[in-house]
Scaffold this motif. Structure first.
Motif, PDB file in Angstrom:
ATOM      1  N   HIS A  89       0.846  -1.196   0.000  1.00 40.52           N
ATOM      2  CA  HIS A  89       0.000   0.000   0.000  1.00 40.52           C
ATOM      3  C   HIS A  89       0.877   1.241   0.000  1.00 40.52           C
ATOM      4  O   HIS A  89       2.072   1.181   0.268  1.00 40.52           O
ATOM      5  N   ASP A 125       6.147   4.200   4.910  1.00 41.48           N
ATOM      6  CA  ASP A 125       6.979   3.202   5.582  1.00 41.48           C
ATOM      7  C   ASP A 125       7.014   1.862   4.845  1.00 41.48           C
ATOM      8  O   ASP A 125       7.658   0.919   5.295  1.00 41.48           O
ATOM      9  N   HIS A 126       6.313   1.810   3.692  1.00 43.95           N
ATOM     10  CA  HIS A 126       6.314   0.576   2.883  1.00 43.95           C
ATOM     11  C   HIS A 126       6.906   0.790   1.494  1.00 43.95           C
ATOM     12  O   HIS A 126       7.341  -0.155   0.858  1.00 43.95           O
ATOM     13  N   CYS A 181       0.395  -3.585   6.380  1.00 39.76           N
ATOM     14  CA  CYS A 181      -0.142  -3.059   7.652  1.00 39.76           C
ATOM     15  C   CYS A 181      -1.496  -3.672   7.982  1.00 39.76           C
ATOM     16  O   CYS A 181      -2.010  -3.426   9.067  1.00 39.76           O
ATOM     17  N   HIS A 219       6.007  -5.082  12.845  1.00 39.73           N
ATOM     18  CA  HIS A 219       5.747  -3.714  12.459  1.00 39.73           C
ATOM     19  C   HIS A 219       4.620  -3.038  13.242  1.00 39.73           C
ATOM     20  O   HIS A 219       4.797  -2.759  14.407  1.00 39.73           O
TER      21      HIS A 219
HETATM   22 ZN   LIG Z   1       3.107   0.392   7.972  1.00 37.12          ZN
END
Ligand SMILES: [Zn+2]
Ligand SMILES: [Zn+2]
Length: 220
Positions: A64, A68-69, A149, A193
């Protein structure tokens, strides 16, 4: 099949931690990078310490569109422009254009569930406000899910993955789920995470729960 966490908020000694997530899936035929964390240099340093060659990766799958990805994408593509890229179709048009211009292979826009390569599938983009795809690994001992996430919520991710077979385990960020019954029949619950309720899940499933970290790996 082997799954190795490369980037996570936690890391084993010798590797660096950072907010975000990335993992590698190796099969007999393919090597897939799932997400890139935020800092591409940290990603490449951890790869080097884990003896993973960035050039050997044939596919990059992004869960997504959160910093942070996907933050490490440009650094990774500088090193390996030859990987196929799989993103949710709802990614911003300009981001898709940028990625396409930095890679040499095609950008695949994912809508529904589909095969990515032999034994590896995507749930397709799920969720309403934050769209996200998860990976489905068809391993020798059942189905494993890998989430970024888990923003669309575990019920919908698990429902889609269940159409591929019995779910043996799950890895990745499990977000804020409190639907603990969903883990009842899983043999491995690998929380990393952004999992908010790690201790509650661990209390309920002490034998099957593992806290994952950069450097964690599992043969599936
Ligand atoms: Zn994340
Ligand atoms: Zn996110």
């Amino acid at each position: 099949m082997k799954m190795t966490v490369i980037y996570d908020n936690e890391a084993k000694e010798g590797l660096q931690s950072g907010w975000g997530f990335a993992c590698l899936i190796e099969t007999e035929d393919n090597i897939i990078l799932f997400d890139t964390g935020w800092d591409g240099h940290l990603l490449l340093r951890n790869m080097e310490r884990l003896a993973i060659e960035p050039e050997s990766i044939d596919s990059l799958v992004l869960s997504h569109q959160h910093w942070d990805h996907i933050g490490g994408v440009t650094t990774f593509l500088d090193r390996n422009p030859d990987a196929d890229i799989y993103v949710p179709a709802s990614f911003s048009a300009n981001l898709k254009k940028e990625m396409e211009s930095r890679g040499k292979r095609s950008l695949h826009e994912i809508k529904g569930p589909q095969e990515i390569c032999k034994g590896i599938y995507t749930t397709g983009e799920l969720g309403d406000s934050i769209k996200e795809q998860s990976l489905i690994l068809d391993s020798a001992d059942g189905i494993y899910i890998i989430t970024g996430c888990a923003h669309p919520g575990l019920p919908s991710i698990i429902k889609t993955a269940s159409t591929f077979g019995t779910i043996t385990g799950i890895f990745g960020g499990l977000h804020d789920t409190q639907d603990y019954e969903l883990f009842r029949n899983m043999q491995l619950i690998g929380a990393g995470h952004c999992t908010k309720n790690k201790s509650a899940i661990m209390k309920l499933y002490p034998e099957n729960f593992v806290e994952i970290f950069a450097g964690y790996s599992a043969d599936l």
